[in-house]
Design a protein around this motif. Sequence first.
Motif, PDB file in Angstrom:
ATOM      1  N   THR A 244       3.822  -5.836  25.448  1.00  0.00           N
ATOM      2  CA  THR A 244       4.388  -6.525  24.275  1.00  0.00           C
ATOM      3  C   THR A 244       3.605  -7.805  23.990  1.00  0.00           C
ATOM      4  O   THR A 244       2.866  -7.883  23.006  1.00  0.00           O
TER       5      THR A 244
ATOM      6  N   ARG B 184      11.304 -25.241  28.059  1.00  0.00           N
ATOM      7  CA  ARG B 184      12.356 -24.299  27.672  1.00  0.00           C
ATOM      8  C   ARG B 184      13.720 -24.862  28.042  1.00  0.00           C
ATOM      9  O   ARG B 184      13.910 -25.353  29.152  1.00  0.00           O
TER      10      ARG B 184
ATOM     11  N   ASN C  85      18.569 -20.991  28.308  1.00  0.00           N
ATOM     12  CA  ASN C  85      17.973 -19.730  27.856  1.00  0.00           C
ATOM     13  C   ASN C  85      17.519 -18.873  29.054  1.00  0.00           C
ATOM     14  O   ASN C  85      16.566 -19.218  29.739  1.00  0.00           O
TER      15      ASN C  85
ATOM     16  N   HIS D 256      11.037  -8.818  35.585  1.00  0.00           N
ATOM     17  CA  HIS D 256      10.162  -7.646  35.499  1.00  0.00           C
ATOM     18  C   HIS D 256       9.988  -7.021  36.874  1.00  0.00           C
ATOM     19  O   HIS D 256       9.695  -7.728  37.847  1.00  0.00           O
TER      20      HIS D 256
ATOM     21  N   THR E 162      24.927 -11.838  33.897  1.00  0.00           N
ATOM     22  CA  THR E 162      24.059 -10.671  33.724  1.00  0.00           C
ATOM     23  C   THR E 162      22.593 -11.075  33.858  1.00  0.00           C
ATOM     24  O   THR E 162      22.225 -12.219  33.597  1.00  0.00           O
TER      25      THR E 162
ATOM     26  N   ARG F 268      13.334  -5.441  32.881  1.00  0.00           N
ATOM     27  CA  ARG F 268      12.542  -4.342  32.339  1.00  0.00           C
ATOM     28  C   ARG F 268      11.366  -4.004  33.252  1.00  0.00           C
ATOM     29  O   ARG F 268      10.932  -4.823  34.066  1.00  0.00           O
TER      30      ARG F 268
ATOM     31  N   PRO G 208       9.248 -15.229  30.884  1.00  0.00           N
ATOM     32  CA  PRO G 208       9.417 -15.334  29.434  1.00  0.00           C
ATOM     33  C   PRO G 208       8.037 -15.177  28.803  1.00  0.00           C
ATOM     34  O   PRO G 208       7.037 -15.050  29.512  1.00  0.00           O
ATOM     35  N   SER G 209       7.971 -15.197  27.477  1.00  0.00           N
ATOM     36  CA  SER G 209       6.668 -15.193  26.819  1.00  0.00           C
ATOM     37  C   SER G 209       5.917 -16.466  27.212  1.00  0.00           C
ATOM     38  O   SER G 209       6.517 -17.521  27.414  1.00  0.00           O
TER      39      SER G 209
ATOM     40  N   SER H 118       9.908  -7.416  23.643  1.00  0.00           N
ATOM     41  CA  SER H 118      10.736  -6.243  23.908  1.00  0.00           C
ATOM     42  C   SER H 118      12.078  -6.291  23.174  1.00  0.00           C
ATOM     43  O   SER H 118      12.583  -7.354  22.815  1.00  0.00           O
TER      44      SER H 118
ATOM     45  N   ARG I  24      18.205  -8.328  20.548  1.00  0.00           N
ATOM     46  CA  ARG I  24      16.927  -8.638  19.884  1.00  0.00           C
ATOM     47  C   ARG I  24      16.249  -7.331  19.529  1.00  0.00           C
ATOM     48  O   ARG I  24      15.965  -6.524  20.411  1.00  0.00           O
TER      49      ARG I  24
ATOM     50  N   GLY J   2      17.876 -16.789  22.748  1.00  0.00           N
ATOM     51  CA  GLY J   2      16.590 -16.508  22.119  1.00  0.00           C
ATOM     52  C   GLY J   2      16.739 -16.109  20.665  1.00  0.00           C
ATOM     53  O   GLY J   2      15.754 -15.961  19.952  1.00  0.00           O
TER      54      GLY J   2
HETATM   55  O1  TXA Z   1       8.512  -8.474  25.722  1.00  0.00           O
HETATM   56  C1  TXA Z   1       9.156  -9.374  26.258  1.00  0.00           C
HETATM   57  O2  TXA Z   1      10.395  -9.356  26.338  1.00  0.00           O
HETATM   58  C2  TXA Z   1       8.372 -10.553  26.859  1.00  0.00           C
HETATM   59  C3  TXA Z   1       7.505 -10.006  27.983  1.00  0.00           C
HETATM   60  C4  TXA Z   1       6.790 -11.089  28.724  1.00  0.00           C
HETATM   61  O3  TXA Z   1       8.293  -9.233  28.840  1.00  0.00           O
HETATM   62  N1  TXA Z   1       9.261 -11.561  27.300  1.00  0.00           N
HETATM   63  C5  TXA Z   1       9.957 -12.341  26.441  1.00  0.00           C
HETATM   64  O4  TXA Z   1      10.753 -13.281  27.078  1.00  0.00           O
HETATM   65  O5  TXA Z   1       9.871 -12.244  25.251  1.00  0.00           O
HETATM   66  P1  TXA Z   1      11.459 -14.481  26.289  1.00  0.00           P
HETATM   67  O6  TXA Z   1      12.059 -15.319  27.360  1.00  0.00           O
HETATM   68  O7  TXA Z   1      10.485 -15.124  25.416  1.00  0.00           O
HETATM   69  O8  TXA Z   1      12.604 -13.787  25.514  1.00  0.00           O
HETATM   70  C6  TXA Z   1      13.665 -13.201  26.257  1.00  0.00           C
HETATM   71  C7  TXA Z   1      14.878 -13.046  25.412  1.00  0.00           C
HETATM   72  C8  TXA Z   1      15.488 -14.371  25.045  1.00  0.00           C
HETATM   73  O9  TXA Z   1      15.989 -14.223  23.730  1.00  0.00           O
HETATM   74  C9  TXA Z   1      16.615 -14.520  26.050  1.00  0.00           C
HETATM   75  O10 TXA Z   1      17.658 -15.328  25.550  1.00  0.00           O
HETATM   76  C10 TXA Z   1      17.064 -13.097  26.231  1.00  0.00           C
HETATM   77  O11 TXA Z   1      15.871 -12.345  26.183  1.00  0.00           O
HETATM   78  N2  TXA Z   1      17.695 -12.865  27.534  1.00  0.00           N
HETATM   79  C11 TXA Z   1      17.140 -12.985  28.755  1.00  0.00           C
HETATM   80  N3  TXA Z   1      18.033 -12.724  29.728  1.00  0.00           N
HETATM   81  C12 TXA Z   1      19.200 -12.422  29.100  1.00  0.00           C
HETATM   82  C13 TXA Z   1      20.509 -12.078  29.545  1.00  0.00           C
HETATM   83  N4  TXA Z   1      20.807 -11.977  30.839  1.00  0.00           N
HETATM   84  N5  TXA Z   1      21.448 -11.848  28.599  1.00  0.00           N
HETATM   85  C14 TXA Z   1      21.167 -11.946  27.293  1.00  0.00           C
HETATM   86  N6  TXA Z   1      19.951 -12.276  26.792  1.00  0.00           N
HETATM   87  C15 TXA Z   1      18.977 -12.519  27.690  1.00  0.00           C
END
Ligand code: TXA
Length: 336
Positions: free
Chosen positions: A43, A66, A70, A75, A125, A129, A150-151, A189, A203, A234
């Motif tokens: 991604t 960050r 959030n 992974h 939670t 992935r 995260p990204s 993702s 998302r 996010g």
């Molecule tokens: O493709 C992707 O998802 C990339 C690659 C690196 O895997 N990662 C990514 O991470 O985009 P980030 O942190 O930029 O975005 C993750 C999103 C955020 O909106 C965050 O709030 C949400 O996923 N998220 C993470 N853990 C969560 C949880 N336990 N419950 C609900 N939302 C969650």
Amino acid sequence: MGFNKPMLTEIITINPEAIDLPLLNRAAGILRSGGLVAFPTETVYGLGANALDADAVAKIFLAKGRPSTNPIIVHVHDIQSAMALVSTWTNTGQKLADRFWPGPLSLAMPKTEHIPDIVTAGGSTVAIRIPSHPVARALIKLAGVPIAAPSANLSMEISPTRASHVLKSLDGKIDAIVDGGPCPGGIESTVLTLATDPPTLLRPGLITRRAIEAVIGKVQTNQNYVGEISPSPGMMDRHYAPRAGLEIAVENSGQRVRALSNAGLRIGWLKLGNPTDDNAAGLTITMPTDSSGYAAHLYAALHEMDEAGVDRIVVEMPPNGDDWTGILDRLTRAKH
Ligand code: TXA
Ligand code: MG
């Protein structure tokens, strides 16, 4: 932790088609010893740390700026490792994992106590992935621990789809970047939480709602979400934004570009289809007309617009359709 001391960011170049495992193991060693490593996924580039090490994960929040509210996606390289991190592994989870992993679908499920609170922002939670990018999978396997990532951009900025994008915002703030070339997918993702019934799409992304519903039946969208983290942090409005203001021209984007140029603004024009000889825009980027091609090039185009220092970005409205939902979502967020 030396918060402000700049560090040397090492660049480790890995060919995804012929992975040099001993070289990649350097990056894995940094992760094992609590450091931060950016790496390519299918991604976008992720900024990884050992998900079981709260101090290492804290460095991610610091490097990106960050908010601690959030949560971060974890992974892993196989389903067994995912199951070890969740307290209830459901039939629905199994079906989705069988169909979409490895791939760009993150599933939020009830976490076990192995996962430090900082990873989930205190929530119950954890989103997990298995990435399909060969470099990401090899790196996670070598590291031998789940990787929180995260990204790999500063908070509120556009996600990186190339190592050069990562370097631009995080040089001197992280230990290493694994450069595995451009990310093929291009947008983050799809995030789905299994903590609600039916599951909730938090998302949109490359794996479409329709594709998910074909496997598990009805899912709800974020608007109806009444879960614990509501809305998904996010999904805050201002996110994924380029520096220049961005607008989506529903019709005749060329006319809009000429009007703004005549008013003295330097315009970046993100158009569809055929290259044009209209030179009213300071910078014109012609995007592919298929959704996967468009997604793959979107962030690189926005990074290029930022680097060119345009005053305003005018985006020609892309087509409708299930496969364009993730792209429209990111463009809409980039507007703010
Ligand atoms: O493709 C992707 O998802 C990339 C690659 C690196 O895997 N990662 C990514 O991470 O985009 P980030 O942190 O930029 O975005 C993750 C999103 C955020 O909106 C965050 O709030 C949400 O996923 N998220 C993470 N853990 C969560 C949880 N336990 N419950 C609900 N939302 C969650
Ligand atoms: Mg992000």
